[in-house]
Design a protein around this motif. Sequence first.
Motif, short mmCIF file in Angstrom:
data_model
loop_
_atom_site.label_atom_id
_atom_site.label_comp_id
_atom_site.label_asym_id
_atom_site.label_seq_id
_atom_site.Cartn_x
_atom_site.Cartn_y
_atom_site.Cartn_z
N PRO A 1 -19.76 26.80 -24.57
CA PRO A 1 -19.44 25.63 -23.75
C PRO A 1 -18.09 25.73 -23.03
N ASN A 2 -17.23 26.64 -23.45
CA ASN A 2 -15.93 26.81 -22.81
C ASN A 2 -15.94 27.87 -21.72
N LEU A 3 -17.11 28.36 -21.39
CA LEU A 3 -17.22 29.41 -20.37
C LEU A 3 -16.70 28.92 -19.02
N GLN A 4 -15.79 29.70 -18.44
CA GLN A 4 -15.21 29.38 -17.14
C GLN A 4 -15.60 30.40 -16.08
N TYR A 5 -15.97 31.59 -16.50
CA TYR A 5 -16.24 32.68 -15.55
C TYR A 5 -17.50 33.42 -16.00
N PHE A 6 -18.50 33.46 -15.14
CA PHE A 6 -19.72 34.22 -15.42
C PHE A 6 -20.02 35.09 -14.21
N SER A 7 -20.13 36.39 -14.45
CA SER A 7 -20.42 37.33 -13.38
C SER A 7 -21.51 38.29 -13.83
N SER A 8 -22.58 38.32 -13.09
CA SER A 8 -23.67 39.25 -13.32
C SER A 8 -23.88 40.00 -12.00
N GLN A 9 -23.23 41.14 -11.87
CA GLN A 9 -23.27 41.89 -10.62
C GLN A 9 -24.15 43.11 -10.78
N ARG A 10 -25.12 43.22 -9.85
CA ARG A 10 -26.08 44.33 -9.85
C ARG A 10 -26.78 44.45 -11.20
N SER A 11 -27.03 43.29 -11.80
CA SER A 11 -27.59 43.28 -13.16
C SER A 11 -28.78 42.33 -13.26
N GLY A 12 -29.89 42.85 -13.65
CA GLY A 12 -31.04 42.01 -13.96
C GLY A 12 -31.63 41.29 -12.77
N TYR A 13 -32.55 40.49 -13.10
CA TYR A 13 -33.33 39.77 -12.11
C TYR A 13 -33.43 38.33 -12.57
N VAL A 14 -32.41 37.55 -12.28
CA VAL A 14 -32.32 36.19 -12.79
C VAL A 14 -32.85 35.18 -11.77
N SER A 15 -33.08 33.96 -12.25
CA SER A 15 -33.68 32.92 -11.41
C SER A 15 -32.95 31.60 -11.60
N ASP A 16 -33.60 30.53 -11.13
CA ASP A 16 -33.07 29.18 -11.34
C ASP A 16 -32.77 28.92 -12.81
N ILE A 17 -33.54 29.49 -13.69
CA ILE A 17 -33.36 29.27 -15.13
C ILE A 17 -31.94 29.61 -15.56
N THR A 18 -31.42 30.72 -15.06
CA THR A 18 -30.04 31.13 -15.40
C THR A 18 -29.03 30.13 -14.85
N GLU B 1 -15.95 27.70 -13.57
CA GLU B 1 -15.17 27.73 -12.33
C GLU B 1 -15.69 28.79 -11.37
N THR B 2 -16.13 29.92 -11.92
CA THR B 2 -16.60 31.03 -11.10
C THR B 2 -17.98 31.46 -11.59
N LEU B 3 -18.91 31.56 -10.63
CA LEU B 3 -20.27 31.99 -10.95
C LEU B 3 -20.70 33.00 -9.89
N ILE B 4 -20.92 34.24 -10.33
CA ILE B 4 -21.30 35.33 -9.43
C ILE B 4 -22.60 35.93 -9.94
N VAL B 5 -23.61 35.94 -9.09
CA VAL B 5 -24.91 36.50 -9.46
C VAL B 5 -25.40 37.33 -8.28
N THR B 6 -25.44 38.65 -8.46
CA THR B 6 -25.95 39.51 -7.39
C THR B 6 -27.11 40.35 -7.91
N LEU B 7 -27.93 40.80 -7.01
CA LEU B 7 -29.15 41.53 -7.35
C LEU B 7 -28.85 42.98 -7.74
N PRO B 8 -29.77 43.59 -8.48
CA PRO B 8 -29.63 45.02 -8.77
C PRO B 8 -29.61 45.83 -7.47
N ARG B 9 -29.06 47.01 -7.52
CA ARG B 9 -28.89 47.85 -6.33
C ARG B 9 -30.18 48.13 -5.58
#
Length: 117
Positions: free
Chosen positions: A24-41, A53-61
């Motif tokens: 619950p104290n998460l402030q920064y989440f970054s998933s770069q070039r990792s996995g295949y996430v959706s609205d659920i994430t 505060e920061t949310l980064i989600v990018t697609l696999p290469r």
Amino acid sequence: LNRICIKDCYITDVWVKQVVCYTPNLQYFSSQRSGYVSDITILAIAQSCPLIETLIVTLPRHIVQSNTITFLSLQSLATCTHLKKFVCRGQVRISNPESEAWLYAHCPQLEHCDLSF
């Protein structure tokens, strides 16, 4: 735990949902070039991590575009009152100026938003 960074590693919505419900104290989440996430994430983070505060989600290469993150995710992020940075590239359902403008209008702390391809 207030920071999670994942790069070049396969993850799923199920994994993210299981982890963020205990951070619950998460402030920064970054998933770069990792996995295949959706609205659920995005929904899981918005609901479980009120301090995000920061949310980064990018697609696999090897994937250049996807349609798994929708306007529903943006609506859920509007409840994240601390959100300053949101990067979500390659999602065809939200990669438009209207979605970006909507997010800026509904997230008063937002300083950077990148919904490009």
